[in-house]
Design a protein around this motif. Structure first.
Motif, short mmCIF file in Angstrom:
data_model
loop_
_atom_site.label_atom_id
_atom_site.label_comp_id
_atom_site.label_asym_id
_atom_site.label_seq_id
_atom_site.Cartn_x
_atom_site.Cartn_y
_atom_site.Cartn_z
N TYR A 192 1.52 -1.03 0.04
CA TYR A 192 0.27 0.12 0.13
C TYR A 192 0.71 1.23 0.40
O TYR A 192 1.89 1.01 0.37
CB TYR A 192 -1.32 -0.26 1.62
N TRP A 193 0.22 1.96 -1.30
CA TRP A 193 1.16 3.62 -0.93
C TRP A 193 2.56 3.51 -1.59
O TRP A 193 3.19 4.17 -1.78
CB TRP A 193 1.45 4.00 0.63
N ARG A 202 -2.96 7.29 6.24
CA ARG A 202 -2.85 7.61 4.87
C ARG A 202 -1.45 8.66 5.46
O ARG A 202 -2.04 10.16 5.07
CB ARG A 202 -3.27 7.69 3.76
N GLU A 209 -8.02 2.36 6.89
CA GLU A 209 -6.86 3.15 6.43
C GLU A 209 -8.17 4.30 6.14
O GLU A 209 -9.35 4.36 6.21
CB GLU A 209 -6.96 2.93 5.41
#
Length: 531
Positions: free
Chosen positions: A94-95, A219, A121
């Protein structure tokens, strides 16, 4: 992968405001609508610590519910080694596609980790669950059919951030199993673990292991150097809300805020617990066939009392369970430390114990009266974490009432917390040459630090050592260590009863002075276990 969930209040506000702009506007372009929604979403109340605290309080008012067992048999039957073959595909982190400073990866259930955690998230003012997907993992080294492991949940997660090189991200934090987590700074390897909470550690009634059941991760934005994580804790007798603010670096730090609730009475409530391993070291010989001089993740417990006194207790691997405590008012800090940083002390090319982090707990606010408790458990090898340290308040929280605590954690290596004067560099058990008639127990304690190096060559440094009733100090001598520039305190003692421990306490002082200013070192506090 990007996702934003707007709260209902924001949507209502946008509709109302669009009407107020004027009836002449009948069509709003998609880009303008998106910007308008984003504006009101950002003004809406975002998910925060209070949301988790409300859940913890509500959960405490209900009976404990054991998590349902939904794992397929082939996952439950995996050994620890087999479970480690379930690799996360790092290119699916993720990210990563957005090239954000942090990356989030996941740990598969199996082996010792069979209880799922829910991971969410936080994006803008909204929250969404990150659903388990078998496509995130490589099953090629196992006989598991990915189609059989749909929707089972994650065991935990890892956070990656560039601390050793700007070109590559490194593991800096892992949450995995019960309420355990581990962190690292620059040049460090995973070693000591922390926990959210410890309950009834080292009691014959058995220890209770609270677990984090759900996480919320904010996030990160481009350029962010910190990451905020919220967690919900649950166990038969306690619940809790946690906020962790991670700041990776040379010293990785984590600011911890917790609000705890008890469902029922507990005998021992361990705050900011640390768990480590001590197999053998300079004060305790290892197996005859082990070529390594020392094997441990930590070699001592360090404490800074509310009065400013520094205390160092070297760790041991006892033959029987050994529980000791230091009563304190408003401690300034404590930690399990790895002071010995020489590769030659370990000679281990696989595990590099010299790179294991020290972890220091720094309370925020006044913690009141209580004690730092140290639990040392016998271990036959290095695969067991046999050392536990935590703060235990004298005043226990009442059932259903919030208990708030905050502290900062430092995961350190070369810059670890040490007293401003001299500190204990090593503790060695045994004699050098001695006459056959000498039946004493010998110990050599080396002190190091700038306070000692600045002393003139003719300084009168005196070692002071006291023993409890089961020991008798026969002699104490001090001399300069010409190699390190520090001073060595050598003592001989006798034990009265071999089946009982001996507690020793000593420090260095300047014999040419009187009063508090004469103290040159921290306090060396040692437990000689029963034979």
């Amino acid at each position: 992968m990007f996702f934003t969930l707007y709260r209902r209040s924001a949507l209502k506000a946008s509709v109302k405001s669009s009407r107020l702009i004027g009836q002449a506007i009948h069509i709003i372009l998609p880009a303008a609508l998106t910007a308008l929604l984003a504006l009101y979403a950002n003004n809406a109340a975002a998910f925060d610590f209070n949301d988790v605290a409300v859940r913890a309080k509500a959960l405490a008012g209900k009976s404990y519910k054991k998590p349902a067992d939904k794992l397929p048999k082939e996952i439950k039957d995996l050994s620890y080694e087999q479970a480690n073959q379930l690799h996360f595909k790092q290119d699916r982190a993720y990210w990563r596609p957005e090239k954000l400073p942090f990356e989030l990866s996941f740990v598969h259930q199996g082996g010792a980790y069979v209880e799922p955690v829910r991971i969410n998230e936080i994006v803008g003012g909204g929250v969404r669950e990150i659903v388990f997907n078998s496509g995130l993992f490589d099953y090629s080294h196992t006989r598991i059919d990915p189609r059989r492991v749909r929707n089972i949940g994650f065991a935990g997660f890892r956070i990656r951030y560039p601390v050793n090189s700007a070109k590559e991200k490194d593991d800096v934090l892992t949450f995995l199993g019960a309420s355990y987590f581990r962190a690292m700074g620059k040049g460090q390897g995973y070693g000591i673990s922390a926990r959210g909470l410890a309950i009834d550690t080292a009691l014959y009634s058995g220890e209770e292991f609270p677990r984090f059941t759900e996480f919320w991760l904010s996030r990160p934005n481009p350029g962010d150097k910190e990451l905020t994580i919220y967690a919900l804790l649950d166990s038969p007798r306690a619940t809790g809300a946690y906020r962790f603010v991670l700041r990776p670096g040379v010293d990785t730090t984590i600011d911890v805020k917790a609000q705890l609730y008890l469902r029922a009475n507990v005998t021992k409530l361990g705050i900011a617990p640390l768990t480590s391993m001590f197999f053998f070291g300079e004060n305790q010989n290892g197996p005859a066939d082990d070529f390594r001089p020392e094997v441990h993740d930590s070699d001592g417990l360090s404490i800074q009392s509310g009065t400013g006194e520094w205390i160092w207790r070297p760790l041991v691997n006892p033959k029987r369970l050994l529980v000791t405590a230091f009563s304190l008012d408003n401690p300034l800090g404590f930690g399990l430390m790895q002071r010995d940083r020489q590769f030659s002390s370990y000679e281990d090319l696989d595990y590099h114990y010299e790179a294991r982090p020290s972890t220091w707990i720094e309370p925020k606010g006044k913690w009141g009266a209580g004690r730092v408790e140290l639990v040392q458990i016998p271990t036959p090898d290095e695969t067991n974490d046999n050392i536990v340290a935590y703060w235990m308040p004298n005043s226990m929280p009442k059932q259903g009432q919030p208990f708030n605590v905050e502290y900062k954690m430092y995961w350190q290596k070369e810059t670890e917390k040490k007293p401003p004067l001299a500190w204990v560099a090593q503790t060695r058990l045994g004699h050098g040459y001695r006459a056959k008639s000498d039946d004493t127990i010998g110990m050599s304690i080396d002190f190091d630090g700038t306070a000692l190096k600045k002393l003139p060559a003719n300084a009168r440094v005196e070692g002071t050592v006291e023993s409890d009733g089961n020991g008798k100090v026969v002699s104490v001598t001090t001399r300069r260590n010409d190699v390190t520039g520090g001073w060595r305190m050598e003592l001989k003692l006798r034990r009265n009863e071999d089946n009982k421990p001996v507690e020793l306490r000593g420090f260095l002082r300047n014999a040419a002075q009187n009063g508090p200013g004469a103290t040159l070192s921290e306090t060396w506090s040692y437990i000689l276990p029963p034979n």
